[in-house]
Structures are given as C-alpha cells and as structure tokens.
Design an enzyme around this catalytic site. Structure first.
Site, PDB file in Angstrom:
ATOM      1  N   ARG A 127      35.636  56.407 -39.804  1.00 29.44           N
ATOM      2  CA  ARG A 127      36.568  55.501 -39.092  1.00 29.44           C
ATOM      3  C   ARG A 127      36.127  55.149 -37.680  1.00 29.44           C
ATOM      4  NH1 ARG A 127      40.306  58.701 -41.771  1.00 29.44           N
ATOM      5  NH2 ARG A 127      41.191  57.611 -43.554  1.00 29.44           N
ATOM      6  N   GLU A 142      37.653  35.566 -29.998  1.00 32.72           N
ATOM      7  CA  GLU A 142      37.378  34.149 -30.243  1.00 32.72           C
ATOM      8  C   GLU A 142      38.616  33.340 -30.614  1.00 32.72           C
ATOM      9  OE1 GLU A 142      33.525  33.403 -32.082  1.00 32.72           O
ATOM     10  OE2 GLU A 142      34.249  31.466 -32.808  1.00 32.72           O
ATOM     11  N   LYS A 184      27.910  35.507 -20.752  1.00 31.43           N
ATOM     12  CA  LYS A 184      28.549  35.901 -22.014  1.00 31.43           C
ATOM     13  C   LYS A 184      29.609  36.970 -21.764  1.00 31.43           C
ATOM     14  CE  LYS A 184      28.336  36.880 -26.807  1.00 31.43           C
ATOM     15  NZ  LYS A 184      27.614  37.097 -28.040  1.00 31.43           N
ATOM     16  N   GLU A 209      19.483  29.849 -27.029  1.00 29.64           N
ATOM     17  CA  GLU A 209      20.846  30.362 -26.772  1.00 29.64           C
ATOM     18  C   GLU A 209      21.129  30.426 -25.267  1.00 29.64           C
ATOM     19  OE1 GLU A 209      22.969  30.784 -29.199  1.00 29.64           O
ATOM     20  OE2 GLU A 209      21.921  31.521 -30.994  1.00 29.64           O
ATOM     21  N   LYS A 222      30.599  41.758 -31.574  1.00 26.43           N
ATOM     22  CA  LYS A 222      30.706  41.247 -32.951  1.00 26.43           C
ATOM     23  C   LYS A 222      29.679  41.988 -33.794  1.00 26.43           C
ATOM     24  CE  LYS A 222      32.224  36.433 -32.551  1.00 26.43           C
ATOM     25  NZ  LYS A 222      31.817  35.048 -32.833  1.00 26.43           N
ATOM     26  N   HIS A 246      17.140  30.789 -36.349  1.00 29.00           N
ATOM     27  CA  HIS A 246      18.497  30.408 -35.941  1.00 29.00           C
ATOM     28  C   HIS A 246      18.493  29.625 -34.619  1.00 29.00           C
ATOM     29  CE1 HIS A 246      22.744  30.663 -35.053  1.00 29.00           C
ATOM     30  NE2 HIS A 246      22.458  31.277 -33.915  1.00 29.00           N
ATOM     31  N   HIS A 289      26.043  25.018 -32.721  1.00 30.11           N
ATOM     32  CA  HIS A 289      26.049  25.826 -33.943  1.00 30.11           C
ATOM     33  C   HIS A 289      26.686  25.114 -35.135  1.00 30.11           C
ATOM     34  CE1 HIS A 289      24.771  28.898 -31.188  1.00 30.11           C
ATOM     35  NE2 HIS A 289      24.716  29.812 -32.136  1.00 30.11           N
ATOM     36  N   HIS A 297      24.257  25.273 -38.057  1.00 28.52           N
ATOM     37  CA  HIS A 297      24.519  25.986 -39.312  1.00 28.52           C
ATOM     38  C   HIS A 297      24.256  25.096 -40.524  1.00 28.52           C
ATOM     39  CE1 HIS A 297      27.318  29.041 -37.142  1.00 28.52           C
ATOM     40  NE2 HIS A 297      26.065  29.446 -37.168  1.00 28.52           N
ATOM     41  N   ARG A 352      35.714  31.772 -26.226  1.00 23.92           N
ATOM     42  CA  ARG A 352      34.516  32.320 -26.882  1.00 23.92           C
ATOM     43  C   ARG A 352      33.921  31.333 -27.883  1.00 23.92           C
ATOM     44  NH1 ARG A 352      33.270  38.605 -28.817  1.00 23.92           N
ATOM     45  NH2 ARG A 352      31.121  38.161 -29.390  1.00 23.92           N
ATOM     46  N   ASN A 380      29.679  28.455 -29.519  1.00 22.37           N
ATOM     47  CA  ASN A 380      29.208  27.820 -30.761  1.00 22.37           C
ATOM     48  C   ASN A 380      28.670  26.407 -30.532  1.00 22.37           C
ATOM     49  OD1 ASN A 380      29.816  29.987 -32.452  1.00 22.37           O
ATOM     50  ND2 ASN A 380      31.965  29.382 -32.537  1.00 22.37           N
TER      51      ASN A 380
HETATM   52  N1  LIG Z   1      26.812  39.741 -32.781  1.00 22.75           N
HETATM   53  C1  LIG Z   1      26.654  38.579 -32.197  1.00 22.75           C
HETATM   54  O1  LIG Z   1      27.430  38.182 -31.326  1.00 22.75           O
HETATM   55  C2  LIG Z   1      25.497  37.732 -32.584  1.00 22.75           C
HETATM   56  C3  LIG Z   1      25.155  36.633 -31.810  1.00 22.75           C
HETATM   57  C4  LIG Z   1      24.016  35.900 -32.163  1.00 22.75           C
HETATM   58  C5  LIG Z   1      23.290  36.272 -33.278  1.00 22.75           C
HETATM   59  N2  LIG Z   1      23.665  37.343 -34.032  1.00 22.75           N
HETATM   60  C6  LIG Z   1      22.895  37.759 -35.200  1.00 22.75           C
HETATM   61  O2  LIG Z   1      21.609  38.164 -34.751  1.00 22.75           O
HETATM   62  C7  LIG Z   1      20.670  37.968 -35.804  1.00 22.75           C
HETATM   63  C8  LIG Z   1      19.459  37.309 -35.231  1.00 22.75           C
HETATM   64  O3  LIG Z   1      18.913  38.160 -34.234  1.00 22.75           O
HETATM   65  P1  LIG Z   1      17.387  38.065 -33.803  1.00 22.75           P
HETATM   66  O4  LIG Z   1      17.054  36.666 -33.490  1.00 22.75           O
HETATM   67  O5  LIG Z   1      17.185  39.111 -32.800  1.00 22.75           O
HETATM   68  O6  LIG Z   1      16.622  38.361 -35.180  1.00 22.75           O
HETATM   69  P2  LIG Z   1      15.994  39.696 -35.823  1.00 22.75           P
HETATM   70  O7  LIG Z   1      16.814  40.865 -35.511  1.00 22.75           O
HETATM   71  O8  LIG Z   1      15.747  39.376 -37.253  1.00 22.75           O
HETATM   72  O9  LIG Z   1      14.601  39.810 -35.074  1.00 22.75           O
HETATM   73  C9  LIG Z   1      13.633  38.809 -35.245  1.00 22.75           C
HETATM   74  C10 LIG Z   1      12.279  39.397 -35.644  1.00 22.75           C
HETATM   75  O10 LIG Z   1      11.678  40.006 -34.511  1.00 22.75           O
HETATM   76  C11 LIG Z   1      11.304  41.338 -34.810  1.00 22.75           C
HETATM   77  N3  LIG Z   1      11.363  42.072 -33.553  1.00 22.75           N
HETATM   78  C12 LIG Z   1      12.462  42.534 -32.925  1.00 22.75           C
HETATM   79  N4  LIG Z   1      12.150  43.024 -31.739  1.00 22.75           N
HETATM   80  C13 LIG Z   1      10.819  42.903 -31.602  1.00 22.75           C
HETATM   81  C14 LIG Z   1       9.906  43.230 -30.564  1.00 22.75           C
HETATM   82  N5  LIG Z   1      10.319  43.741 -29.405  1.00 22.75           N
HETATM   83  N6  LIG Z   1       8.597  42.984 -30.773  1.00 22.75           N
HETATM   84  C15 LIG Z   1       8.182  42.402 -31.929  1.00 22.75           C
HETATM   85  N7  LIG Z   1       8.991  42.056 -32.933  1.00 22.75           N
HETATM   86  C16 LIG Z   1      10.307  42.292 -32.757  1.00 22.75           C
HETATM   87  C17 LIG Z   1      12.286  41.770 -35.862  1.00 22.75           C
HETATM   88  O11 LIG Z   1      11.807  42.875 -36.591  1.00 22.75           O
HETATM   89  C18 LIG Z   1      12.375  40.491 -36.694  1.00 22.75           C
HETATM   90  O12 LIG Z   1      11.290  40.389 -37.560  1.00 22.75           O
HETATM   91  C19 LIG Z   1      21.368  37.142 -36.853  1.00 22.75           C
HETATM   92  O13 LIG Z   1      21.672  37.969 -37.948  1.00 22.75           O
HETATM   93  C20 LIG Z   1      22.636  36.667 -36.184  1.00 22.75           C
HETATM   94  O14 LIG Z   1      23.712  36.524 -37.072  1.00 22.75           O
HETATM   95  C21 LIG Z   1      24.744  38.079 -33.693  1.00 22.75           C
HETATM   96 ZN   LIG Z   2      23.521  31.576 -32.134  1.00 28.90          ZN
END
Ligand SMILES: NC(=O)c1ccc[n+]([C@@H]2O[C@H](COP(=O)([O-])OP(=O)(O)OC[C@H]3O[C@@H](n4cnc5c(N)ncnc54)[C@H](O)[C@@H]3O)[C@@H](O)[C@H]2O)c1
Ligand SMILES: [Zn+2]
Length: 350
Positions: A112, A224, A214, A176, A134, A252, A235, A239, A228, A232
């Site tokens: 939990r 949101e 942020k 972003e 999130k 993305h 986005h 999307h 918040r 988007n």
């Molecule tokens: N929670 C939120 O508010 C929020 C906001 C935006 C995005 N997201 C989520 O985040 C995800 C995207 O995140 P991302 O862009 O970080 O992608 P990711 O986590 O897939 O990382 C991108 C790539 O970089 C690699 N990597 C990570 N750190 C590295 C480093 N220091 N050196 C070399 N390689 C490295 C990873 O292994 C991966 O292959 C999506 O799933 C999205 O939905 C969440």
């Molecule tokens: Zn985004």
C-alpha cells in the site's frame, strides 16, 4: 541548487529537488535500485557507491517503452517480496521517464505504498517526468492509463548523467523545455534562443528553470484540474502523430515539437499568435534539431484521432495555445471544427 516542492493536497506534501552532483545517501532500511541495462552500464556502479543501506538490491527491467506495462510492475513487486522488503524500504528509480513512472507506480502499490526516490537520467525525465508525481504504465488501450499520483520523497538531478545520453534523446527533452518556456516564461524562451543548449552551464540553467516552472504548476494543481493541463501544449497534436506513426518514427519529444508547430498554426487562425512569434518558436525547435514538419495524409482521420485521447471527451477537446504572445497561455474549448481542419490542412500531404 535545491528547489522545494510544496504540494497543497490533503497531505501537505513537501520534498526537495536537488540539482547537483549526486550526494551520498544513507538509509536505515532496505533499498532497491530499479534501472535498465542501458543506464546500468553507464551509471549503476557510481550510484551504488553513493548509497549506504543494510541491503541494496538492484532490479533490472528491460529497456523500452514497450516494457512499460503491468507485467513489469508485477515482476518488480515479486523481486521486492523475494527480498523481504517491508513498509520502511525505499525504491530508487535510476533511469529515464519509463523507469521513473514504473518505479513510482510500483512504490505506490507495494504494501500500500513505500518511499521512492527519483534519479532521472534523461533530459526529459530531469525537466519533466521526475517532477510532479505522475506514475503509471501503458496498456492496450493507451499510454499511461493505469497509474497513480504518488509523490517521491526526493528527486536527485545530476546533470552528469546526461554525458552519456544520445543527442537525439537530449533534443527530445529540449522540446519539453521549449514547451514550458512558450507557455509560461518569455525571458526563459529568450534565454533558450540566445544560448547554446549543449553547454554544461546552460544545461544546468535550463534544467533549473524548467524544474522550477513545473514545480510551480504542480504545487498549484497536482491532479491536473486546471493549470497543469497547460503542460500538454503540443501534446494534443503530438499524441495523434505518435499514434499515426505507431510510436516508431518519432520520440515523444519530437512528436511534441511538431505538435507545437501545429498548435501554433491553430493559434494564428484564432488571432492568438502572430506569424512572427510562431516562426520564432519553429526556429528554436529547428536550432535544436527537432522536427517541425509532418505530412498529414488524411485530415479528417487526423481530426478524429483527437477523440481517441483519454483527455478529450467527444465533442469537447481542450486545445492549449499561446495567448497573444510567447510566455502566455490559454485553454481553448469548443473551437469550431472547420478552423481546426483549416489549420491541419496546412500540413496536408501534397
Ligand atoms: N510522469 C510524468 O509526468 C511524465 C512526463 C513526461 C513523460 N513521461 C513518461 O516518460 C517516458 C519517456 O521518458 P524518457 O524520454 O526519459 O524515455 P526513456 O526512459 O525510455 O529513456 C530513453 C532512452 O534513453 C536511455 N537512457 C536513459 N538515461 C540514459 C543515460 N544517462 N545515458 C544513456 N542512455 C540513457 C534509456 O535506457 C532509453 O533507451 C514516457 O513513458 C512518458 O510517458 C512521464
Ligand atoms: Zn511530454
């Protein structure tokens, strides 16, 4: 630099976001570092040196958005049960947004809810995903549809993690950052225009300003219900682009870059943005090697896709647009379909 987060929800959550070299961290109870092989190869050894705890487990999950699902969560939870983690244990997310979102979600569920800490290693996760609580995973119905709002106990942003990040991933994070500047802060936008964003000093400033922005948004509106949603910007269109290209062609952040250009075309038609400002935004994206064009094959189909998004209910899409100038936003509902179609037509394949 320390940026405090003070979320005004019923628990009055407070924690700090540290932007600096990773400090030594001491824990009284068990700790699990959740990461993937890509990140582990570069950074795990160093991170482990900084952690002192009675037991430090490493949980590696496969790298990739396609593994951001409930099966991976269950696998993480199994590992925690096997190692007899209890309610006082802590999870550490070492990786990009995928690892952060999953680790946070697993932490929210284990017995939990146990503590978790973010150590974001991509620019996108440092400026965006790790801030705001999130957490979640994807399923066959869409992205991030299963999850929880669950705040970490701390966020440690070490810019040195970015030294190993591929340039394309870095640029996707810059998209972003640009998003936040266009919506909230003209001075920040001008800083981004004027400076080389691959220089260490500028990177640190860019991260700090983005996290501050942020954090301000999340402090006002954790769940949101209002401001918040402004995060988007780009986005709603992005999307659809991700969806139409089966999440393969664009990262993305790249889809969001194109999405901002599309949103701006709509804003121009509503007299909310000048062509000059739209061009400034486009130029800044292009300067950072982000894509800004996309050929829409079927404009009607593209429009219909807006309604598949979880954030829109039939007949009522909220578009997030610049409002008169860079650094100012508006949430626009009930935009007549023909104006949206007209904006989309400027991207129609010839
Ligand atoms: N929670 C939120 O508010 C929020 C906001 C935006 C995005 N997201 C989520 O985040 C995800 C995207 O995140 P991302 O862009 O970080 O992608 P990711 O986590 O897939 O990382 C991108 C790539 O970089 C690699 N990597 C990570 N750190 C590295 C480093 N220091 N050196 C070399 N390689 C490295 C990873 O292994 C991966 O292959 C999506 O799933 C999205 O939905 C969440
Ligand atoms: Zn985004």
């Amino acid at each position: 630099m320390v940026i405090p987060i003070k979320i005004k929800n019923k628990n009055d959550i407070e924690y700090d976001i540290l932007i600096d070299k990773l400090p030594n961290l001491e824990f009284e109870n068990k700790v699990a570092v959740v990461t993937n092989p890509t990140v582990a190869k570069f950074h795990l050894e160093n991170v482990l040196k900084k952690i002192k705890a009675p037991l430090v487990e490493v949980i590696e999950v496969p790298d990739g958005e396609e593994y951001k699902n409930i099966d991976t969560i269950l696998a993480i939870l199994d590992k925690l049960f096997e190692a007899k983690f209890d309610r006082k244990s802590t999870l550490i997310a070492l990786g990009g947004g995928v690892i952060g979102d999953m680790t946070g979600f697993a932490a929210s569920m284990y017995q939990r809810g146990i503590d978790f800490i973010q150590m974001p290693t991509t620019l996108l996760s440092q400026v965006d995903a790790s801030v705001g609580g999130k957490t979640g995973v994807n399923n066959k119905y869409g992205k991030n549809l299963i999850g929880a709002f669950y705040q970490p106990k701390g966020v440690y942003i070490d810019p040195a993690f970015l030294d190993t990040l591929p340039a394309r991933e870095f640029n996707a994070g810059v998209a972003e950052v640009i998003k936040m500047a266009v919506m909230f802060d003209k001075d920040f936008f001008e800083f981004l225009e004027a400076n080389d964003l691959t220089q260490k000093e500028n990177i640190i400033q860019m991260i700090a300003k983005s996290v501050q922005t942020k954090a301000n948004v999340v402090n006002q509106d954790e769940k949101e219900k209002g401001v918040r949603a402004v995060l988007n910007y780009g986005h709603t269109f992005g999307h659809v682009i991700e969806n139409l290209t089966s999440y393969k062609k664009y990262l993305h952040g790249e889809a969001v870059a194109i999405g901002m250009v599309m949103a701006n075309e709509l804003a121009i038609r509503l007299d909310l943005l000048s062509k000059e400002d739209a061009n400034r935004i486009k130029n800044l994206l292009e300067k950072n090697n982000l894509p800004t064009s996309f050929e829409i094959k079927d404009v009607e189909e593209f429009y219909e896709h807006f309604f598949l998004d979880k954030k829109s209910s039939q007949g009522n899409i909220a578009f997030i647009l610049p409002n008169g100038e860079i650094g100012s936003y508006i949430i626009k509902k009930d935009i007549p379909k023909k104006i949206v179609i007209d904006a989309l037509n400027s991207f129609k394949a010839k």
